[in-house]
Design a protein around this motif. Sequence first.
Motif, PDB file in Angstrom:
ATOM      1  N   THR A   1       0.241   1.173   6.192  1.00  0.00           N
ATOM      2  CA  THR A   1      -0.913   2.078   6.114  1.00  0.00           C
ATOM      3  C   THR A   1      -1.042   2.932   7.363  1.00  0.00           C
ATOM      4  O   THR A   1      -1.685   3.982   7.334  1.00  0.00           O
ATOM      5  CB  THR A   1      -2.228   1.299   5.908  1.00  0.00           C
ATOM      6  OG1 THR A   1      -2.538   0.536   7.086  1.00  0.00           O
ATOM      7  CG2 THR A   1      -2.143   0.384   4.702  1.00  0.00           C
ATOM      8  N   ARG A   2      -0.433   2.492   8.452  1.00  0.00           N
ATOM      9  CA  ARG A   2      -0.447   3.256   9.697  1.00  0.00           C
ATOM     10  C   ARG A   2       0.708   4.251   9.776  1.00  0.00           C
ATOM     11  O   ARG A   2       0.871   4.936  10.786  1.00  0.00           O
ATOM     12  CB  ARG A   2      -0.386   2.295  10.880  1.00  0.00           C
ATOM     13  CG  ARG A   2      -1.548   1.317  10.961  1.00  0.00           C
ATOM     14  CD  ARG A   2      -2.785   1.962  11.486  1.00  0.00           C
ATOM     15  NE  ARG A   2      -2.597   2.433  12.847  1.00  0.00           N
ATOM     16  CZ  ARG A   2      -3.425   3.249  13.490  1.00  0.00           C
ATOM     17  NH1 ARG A   2      -4.506   3.703  12.871  1.00  0.00           N
ATOM     18  NH2 ARG A   2      -3.184   3.631  14.725  1.00  0.00           N
TER      19      ARG A   2
ATOM     20  N   ALA B   1       1.865  -4.956   5.659  1.00  0.00           N
ATOM     21  CA  ALA B   1       1.054  -4.050   4.848  1.00  0.00           C
ATOM     22  C   ALA B   1       0.198  -3.149   5.733  1.00  0.00           C
ATOM     23  O   ALA B   1       0.062  -1.937   5.479  1.00  0.00           O
ATOM     24  CB  ALA B   1       0.176  -4.853   3.892  1.00  0.00           C
ATOM     25  N   LEU B   2      -0.393  -3.707   6.782  1.00  0.00           N
ATOM     26  CA  LEU B   2      -1.205  -2.910   7.697  1.00  0.00           C
ATOM     27  C   LEU B   2      -0.342  -1.847   8.380  1.00  0.00           C
ATOM     28  O   LEU B   2      -0.760  -0.687   8.520  1.00  0.00           O
ATOM     29  CB  LEU B   2      -1.854  -3.825   8.735  1.00  0.00           C
ATOM     30  CG  LEU B   2      -2.658  -3.131   9.841  1.00  0.00           C
ATOM     31  CD1 LEU B   2      -3.803  -2.312   9.264  1.00  0.00           C
ATOM     32  CD2 LEU B   2      -3.178  -4.160  10.849  1.00  0.00           C
TER      33      LEU B   2
ATOM     34  N   PRO C   1       0.828  -1.215   0.000  1.00  0.00           N
ATOM     35  CA  PRO C   1       0.000   0.000   0.000  1.00  0.00           C
ATOM     36  C   PRO C   1       0.860   1.262   0.000  1.00  0.00           C
ATOM     37  O   PRO C   1       2.085   1.214   0.194  1.00  0.00           O
ATOM     38  CB  PRO C   1      -0.769  -0.118   1.312  1.00  0.00           C
ATOM     39  CG  PRO C   1       0.192  -0.827   2.220  1.00  0.00           C
ATOM     40  CD  PRO C   1       0.967  -1.779   1.346  1.00  0.00           C
ATOM     41  N   GLU C   2       0.213   2.395  -0.209  1.00  0.00           N
ATOM     42  CA  GLU C   2       0.900   3.681  -0.116  1.00  0.00           C
ATOM     43  C   GLU C   2       1.011   4.090   1.351  1.00  0.00           C
ATOM     44  O   GLU C   2       0.124   3.842   2.156  1.00  0.00           O
ATOM     45  CB  GLU C   2       0.139   4.753  -0.887  1.00  0.00           C
ATOM     46  CG  GLU C   2       0.174   4.566  -2.392  1.00  0.00           C
ATOM     47  CD  GLU C   2      -0.425   5.751  -3.123  1.00  0.00           C
ATOM     48  OE1 GLU C   2      -0.653   6.796  -2.471  1.00  0.00           O
ATOM     49  OE2 GLU C   2      -0.660   5.635  -4.337  1.00  0.00           O
ATOM     50  N   ARG C   3       2.132   4.732   1.658  1.00  0.00           N
ATOM     51  CA  ARG C   3       2.362   5.211   3.019  1.00  0.00           C
ATOM     52  C   ARG C   3       1.737   6.593   3.176  1.00  0.00           C
ATOM     53  O   ARG C   3       1.946   7.475   2.328  1.00  0.00           O
ATOM     54  CB  ARG C   3       3.860   5.269   3.291  1.00  0.00           C
ATOM     55  CG  ARG C   3       4.239   5.656   4.714  1.00  0.00           C
ATOM     56  CD  ARG C   3       5.752   5.707   4.848  1.00  0.00           C
ATOM     57  NE  ARG C   3       6.346   4.417   4.588  1.00  0.00           N
ATOM     58  CZ  ARG C   3       6.444   3.442   5.471  1.00  0.00           C
ATOM     59  NH1 ARG C   3       5.972   3.636   6.703  1.00  0.00           N
ATOM     60  NH2 ARG C   3       7.004   2.290   5.167  1.00  0.00           N
ATOM     61  N   PRO C   4       0.967   6.861   4.225  1.00  0.00           N
ATOM     62  CA  PRO C   4       0.352   8.187   4.394  1.00  0.00           C
ATOM     63  C   PRO C   4       1.410   9.243   4.708  1.00  0.00           C
ATOM     64  O   PRO C   4       2.446   8.938   5.309  1.00  0.00           O
ATOM     65  CB  PRO C   4      -0.601   7.982   5.577  1.00  0.00           C
ATOM     66  CG  PRO C   4      -0.021   6.834   6.332  1.00  0.00           C
ATOM     67  CD  PRO C   4       0.594   5.937   5.305  1.00  0.00           C
TER      68      PRO C   4
ATOM     69  N   TYR D   1       7.549  -4.527   1.332  1.00  0.00           N
ATOM     70  CA  TYR D   1       6.566  -3.533   1.752  1.00  0.00           C
ATOM     71  C   TYR D   1       7.206  -2.214   2.202  1.00  0.00           C
ATOM     72  O   TYR D   1       6.487  -1.293   2.591  1.00  0.00           O
ATOM     73  CB  TYR D   1       5.688  -4.112   2.865  1.00  0.00           C
ATOM     74  CG  TYR D   1       4.768  -5.187   2.338  1.00  0.00           C
ATOM     75  CD1 TYR D   1       3.573  -4.862   1.709  1.00  0.00           C
ATOM     76  CD2 TYR D   1       5.125  -6.523   2.403  1.00  0.00           C
ATOM     77  CE1 TYR D   1       2.745  -5.838   1.195  1.00  0.00           C
ATOM     78  CE2 TYR D   1       4.310  -7.516   1.888  1.00  0.00           C
ATOM     79  CZ  TYR D   1       3.120  -7.169   1.285  1.00  0.00           C
ATOM     80  OH  TYR D   1       2.300  -8.136   0.757  1.00  0.00           O
TER      81      TYR D   1
END
Length: 416
Positions: free
Chosen positions: A174-175, A170-171, A131-134, A201
């Motif tokens: 995202t955090r 992955a989770l 996923p993309e990192r915030p 990741y």
Amino acid sequence: MGLSEVVLRGRWSVADRVAGEVRRLPFEVGAGVAAVRVELAYDRDSGGVLDLGCWGPGGFRGWSGGARESFTVAADWATPGYLPGEPEPGLWHVLLRLHRVPPQGVAYTLRVVTTGRRPVPPAQAAPPVPPERPPRTPLPAVDGMRWLAGDFHAHTVHSDGALTVSELAALAVTRGLDFLAVTDHNTVSHHAELAAVGARYGITLLPGQEVTTDLGHANVFGDTGWVDFREPADTWGAQIERRGGVLSVNHPVATDCSWRLPLAPRLRSRHVELWHPTWRDRRYGAPLAWALAWRPDVIAIGGSDFHRPGGERPPPGSPTTWVLARDNSVRSVLAGLAAGRTAVHAGGPRAALLLRTGGELLALNAAGTVLVRPDGGRQVVAGERESLPAPPPGPETPGGPYRLEGPGNEVLALCQ
């Protein structure tokens, strides 16, 4: 070699548990065996809890505690929590930990099957797409080092967690985390996956193990090899230090998981998981009081103790522990941790944050809070981004963490 089966039956009593918490039940493995399977059955409704593990002629082969009632060990794969590899001929043992034994006792049946045929590993779902990192607020560098966001306590399917290592990584991305310690209970089977998954990741996965006993839990960070939870706690530190790891006492004030293992003062770890989800009301001063009584120069860290989405534990990064490190390698993160270059806050982009920048502290999102110094001195934080004097610990400067407190005296952030 063909199929071979052994069935062991018995009943554990309270007296058995008093005499020895972990029992070794032997079985033989002959030459040419390709796989060993063990199945445990007992009445869980009786109030009993039996933990499961395995010991081979060469030593530790795995642990799943109370999370599973069966496991397989084969040459090229094993049930999560167990180590794959050719089953060595010789005397093996099923490890049974008598975690809970009701007054009437608990009956059990063990079925041990060995076979010369290589079993097919169970099918696995495809790993999630990275996923993309915030985005997050830039933080100042300090002496060529940068602050990395992480979490020092999380579990996977290798013990009693619900996610694979890939799903957990992955989770965590995202955090917004830069690193995550994977600390499955009493096993190191997950270590083999961490480097490749972390690279995929874009997150540093620290090798970890939660050494879990009835009288307290401790996290081991680093590739130190398996730490034997059956040995006295004062023996753990020597192995960990010799192999370049870090030991931290987990959730020291946490109902039935509180730390009650005796340790000589000179053997007490400086690192303590002070901020844990069981510290729900952070006006409650017992964790801080315990830590300062433990030793005056304690290094506070935090961990979410994440097990599964939607569970009683919060997601990774709640709380977030920051480490000031040269880079995002495992070695650099561990070096920053060992040196005490840490800060902890509740997590989230707008949560109050307190970081050390040399001889000062930087308070972010903290207007109206109160800085409490290790000597008990207090100072109001006026701005959303404010620098506050804070000399490094020394002979005339008390040790222990600085903290930010909110209007109700609840702890919002900690910093060394």
